[in-house]
Design a protein around this motif. Sequence first.
Motif, PDB file in Angstrom:
ATOM      1  N   ASN A  39      19.034  -1.761 -19.077  1.00 37.81           N
ATOM      2  CA  ASN A  39      18.403  -0.462 -19.235  1.00 37.81           C
ATOM      3  C   ASN A  39      17.019  -0.677 -19.834  1.00 37.81           C
ATOM      4  O   ASN A  39      16.869  -1.277 -20.885  1.00 37.81           O
ATOM      5  N   ARG A  40      15.972  -0.185 -19.179  1.00 40.15           N
ATOM      6  CA  ARG A  40      14.599  -0.404 -19.635  1.00 40.15           C
ATOM      7  C   ARG A  40      14.333   0.234 -20.991  1.00 40.15           C
ATOM      8  O   ARG A  40      13.577  -0.301 -21.788  1.00 40.15           O
ATOM      9  N   CYS A  46      14.268  -2.507 -28.219  1.00 37.48           N
ATOM     10  CA  CYS A  46      14.528  -3.776 -28.909  1.00 37.48           C
ATOM     11  C   CYS A  46      13.249  -4.608 -29.030  1.00 37.48           C
ATOM     12  O   CYS A  46      12.996  -5.227 -30.071  1.00 37.48           O
ATOM     13  N   PHE A  47      12.444  -4.618 -27.989  1.00 33.59           N
ATOM     14  CA  PHE A  47      11.201  -5.386 -28.009  1.00 33.59           C
ATOM     15  C   PHE A  47      10.255  -4.860 -29.086  1.00 33.59           C
ATOM     16  O   PHE A  47       9.704  -5.635 -29.881  1.00 33.59           O
ATOM     17  N   LEU A  48      10.062  -3.561 -29.139  1.00 27.97           N
ATOM     18  CA  LEU A  48       9.162  -2.977 -30.140  1.00 27.97           C
ATOM     19  C   LEU A  48       9.702  -3.143 -31.555  1.00 27.97           C
ATOM     20  O   LEU A  48       8.936  -3.386 -32.491  1.00 27.97           O
TER      21      LEU A  48
END
Length: 102
Positions: A39-40, A46-48
């Motif tokens: 899911n984008r 999570c990346f941020l």
Amino acid sequence: MNNRMVPIYGNKDKGRIGYTILLDIQTLRVYKAYHKEVNRTVYWTCFLTALILMRNLQNVSLSTDNPAYMVIIVSTGIVLSVIIGRYIHKNSAYSLKEIYIK
């Protein structure tokens, strides 16, 4: 089927569903597990979060006066990395099929 499977190869091409080749070390059978699509929204969240955490930890300095602290911090980081990696791998593979390699 046993939980003692070792990933031996993985592939993810752009625009195609990725897969991982797994070896069952008990029976020596080979399986192919197709990956789930991520899911984008979850990915970017999570990346941020990781980016913000790393930027905040940038100014934290560790004292090298006591090597025991360094060992504890490094070993904790390794353990957390292994736990997170296993969790992500376990939840990102599905559709396990036995394959036969010639």
